[in-house]
Design an enzyme around this catalytic site. Structure first.
Site, mmCIF file in Angstrom:
data_model
loop_
_atom_site.group_PDB
_atom_site.id
_atom_site.type_symbol
_atom_site.label_atom_id
_atom_site.label_comp_id
_atom_site.label_asym_id
_atom_site.label_seq_id
_atom_site.Cartn_x
_atom_site.Cartn_y
_atom_site.Cartn_z
ATOM 1 N N ASP A 93 7.563 0.054 -7.134
ATOM 2 C CA ASP A 93 7.483 -0.515 -5.512
ATOM 3 C C ASP A 93 7.208 -2.309 -6.092
ATOM 4 O O ASP A 93 8.409 -3.135 -5.150
ATOM 5 C CB ASP A 93 6.614 -0.370 -4.984
ATOM 6 C CG ASP A 93 5.086 -0.468 -4.759
ATOM 7 O OD1 ASP A 93 3.927 -0.818 -5.580
ATOM 8 O OD2 ASP A 93 4.590 0.441 -3.739
ATOM 9 N N ASN A 94 6.409 -3.242 -6.830
ATOM 10 C CA ASN A 94 6.598 -4.543 -7.017
ATOM 11 C C ASN A 94 5.220 -4.408 -8.166
ATOM 12 O O ASN A 94 4.746 -4.107 -9.318
ATOM 13 C CB ASN A 94 6.055 -5.197 -5.568
ATOM 14 C CG ASN A 94 4.372 -4.727 -5.277
ATOM 15 O OD1 ASN A 94 4.962 -3.383 -4.340
ATOM 16 N ND2 ASN A 94 4.217 -4.683 -5.894
ATOM 17 N N CYS A 139 4.520 -3.440 -0.813
ATOM 18 C CA CYS A 139 5.187 -2.550 -1.151
ATOM 19 C C CYS A 139 5.663 -1.889 0.314
ATOM 20 O O CYS A 139 7.149 -1.296 -0.601
ATOM 21 C CB CYS A 139 3.739 -1.734 -0.289
ATOM 22 S SG CYS A 139 2.317 -2.227 -0.987
#
Length: 526
Positions: free
Chosen positions: A299-300, A65
């Protein structure tokens, strides 16, 4: 956002009001960025149908994150913005971050162009903590600030509202965070000044843990299970030691746990669907939809059972570094898919490019992908390779759940299945140019462990082909990785410079045969 496999990160919605600034004619365009938390590419259909978006097939983000969000904001690789992981010691929303990289984040440049800026939701994992400036800190560039203190929650959380503490309880109608973000963004759109462009960045908690769905969605997807394909429950053979620890095959208790998590994550995303639908309808009603760029991403990535790891992120594999990315807006032909790689460091320059910022004046490692989305508005090039880097987290003391492995671990499950460690620190160079799909990774550990994957023939990264790969290719990848790990600004994007530097290294070390091999795999000639 529908039909994308294995995504479970947090959505980020960027909305920029962008009528035709892209061609430098007024009025200014308005971007909107919706950013979901920790999403892989398996997601139920969005109300805002994917047919109106362009879908990127190869978006790659940092697998955690705070470093990834910092890259989204600054357009820089982690080695340049300095945020290494989710801890304050890893520079996540630290004083150092606030005094330096944050002051050059893209909202600062939008503000200078008189954009009305709005942020709501999770910001950075350590934001609002006493280690920084607390809830009174409002990052520069934001006119309207509704940021979550700390990590993702759905109820019983604290917000910083324009620098003032706002405490929330457990009432669905008043406090459910995804809905609160939606309602406040609608209010912002209603009350904005029509004389100036706007930018919204919305970051709901879904589908991050604790996976608390809205009451009306808590029984949805009762029969859904995590996909059992690819690397699911496969042993981590010939991989870094952390991947060799999990029990294989996974016990039924682990399978039940990850299936339950997978269902709950989908349930939480239904509220994100509602939010996107409401925003699109609002933009239509105020006659700004055709002037607005909407970005949906995460974000990921996330894993649920891959290589027998129960649930988390942080790893170098496709399931943790690939995210969904969909965009719609002026000049973008809908119902397209694009294969060229796009990185989290590219979002900031793209948003600034849309908004009319002169990118030659900005210190970013990434590059605008506006030319890929809307060739009629921009000319541009596609990068053939890029960097993935991560710094592992661990605890200085031994985890009680896993005494036999000693200190330095974190994110541990029963049976000594740990998702992270201090020496889960690695850097990878990924070559993805339409002909070659090769990933070369080096770990900063006592083994100097290396993993190499040919994703053209092995898309699930089941076999580490280090011992089967020509030494010339390995040496070329090593040199390219060294250059990328120290790159800054233009040097991160200058493909010719990176290739030439590798060729020169091979030349001065008397490796003419390897030069020919490297030139062949990079399609580079003098």
């Amino acid at each position: 956002i529908s039909h994308m496999r294995h995504v479970t990160a947090q959505p980020v919605l960027v909305g920029t009001y962008c009528s035709s600034r892209c061609s430098y004619n007024p009025p200014l365009p308005s971007p909107l960025l919706t950013h979901v938390e920790t999403e892989r590419v398996t997601h139920p259909p969005l109300c805002c149908r994917a047919s109106s978006f362009i879908i990127f097939l190869s978006p790659f983000f940092t697998p955690l994150c705070c470093p990834s969000r910092s890259s989204i904001l600054t357009g820089q690789y982690p080695h340049n913005h300095g945020v290494r992981n989710n801890s304050v010691s890893g520079n996540c929303s630290s004083i150092q971050w606030q005094k330096d990289p944050e002051t050059e984040a893209f909202p600062v440049y939008l503000s200078k162009l008189k954009y009305q800026t709005f942020y709501a939701g999770k910001y950075l994992n350590q934001y609002g903590k006493k280690d920084g400036e607390g809830v009174s800190h409002v990052p520069p560039g934001w006119d309207h600030w509704h940021a979550l203190v700390g990590n993702s929650q759905y109820y019983n959380y604290t917000l910083s509202v324009d620098g003032k503490e706002e405490v929330h309880g457990d009432s669905y109608e008043k406090d459910y965070l995804t809905d609160l973000i939606a309602n406040r963004s609608l209010n912002f759109l209603e009350n904005r000044s029509p004389q100036h462009p706007f930018f919204l960045m919305l970051s709901p908690p879904a589908p991050h843990s604790p996976w608390t769905a809205a009451p009306q969605y808590q029984k949805e997807f009762s029969n859904v299970k995590a996909p059992r394909d690819g690397s699911f429950d496969k042993p981590g053979k010939d991989k870094h030691w952390l991947l060799r620890q999990p029990v294989n095959p996974m016990p039924s208790s682990s399978l039940d746990y990850l299936d339950n998590a997978y269902r709950k994550r989908w349930q939480t995303l239904l509220s994100v669907d509602d939010m996107v639908e409401m925003l699109v309808k609002k933009l239509e009603s105020i006659k700004e939809l055709d002037n607005t760029y909407i970005f949906y991403t995460s974000d990921n990535g996330y894993h649920t059972g891959q290589f027998s790891l129960p649930i988390d992120k942080r790893q170098l594999y496709e399931f943790d570094i690939r995210v969904p990315l969909m965009v719609r807006g002026p000049g973008i032909k809908p119902k397209q898919t694009l294969q060229a790689p796009v990185l989290n460091i590219d979002l900031a320059p793209t948003i600034m490019d849309i908004s009319g910022v002169d990118l030659s004046t900005v210190n970013v490692d990434g590059q605008s992908f506006l030319s890929q989305m809307a060739p009629s508005l921009r000319n541009g090039t596609v990068r053939p390779f890029f960097l993935v880097e991560y710094t592992g987290e661990g605890h200085p003391t031994t985890d009680p759940a896993c005494p036999k492995l000693g200190p330095g671990l974190s994110q541990c499950f029963p049976d000594c299945v740990c998702e992270d460690a201090f020496n889960n620190t690695y850097a990878c160079v990924r070559t993805l140019d339409g002909k070659t799909d090769l990933q070369y990774c080096e770990f900063a550990d006592t083994e100097s462990f290396v993993e190499v994957y040919n994703l053209t023939s092995d898309p699930h990264q089941l076999e580490n082909v280090l011992k089967k790969t020509d030494p010339a290719i390995l040496q070329a990848m090593n040199q390219r990785l060294i250059k990328l790990q120290s790159c800054e600004g233009d040097s991160c994007r200058d493909v010719k410079l990176l290739v030439v530097s590798t060729l020169l290294y091979l030349y001065f070390h008397g490796r003419s045969t390897r030069i020919r091999i490297f030139s062949r795999i990079t399609n580079f000639t003098f």
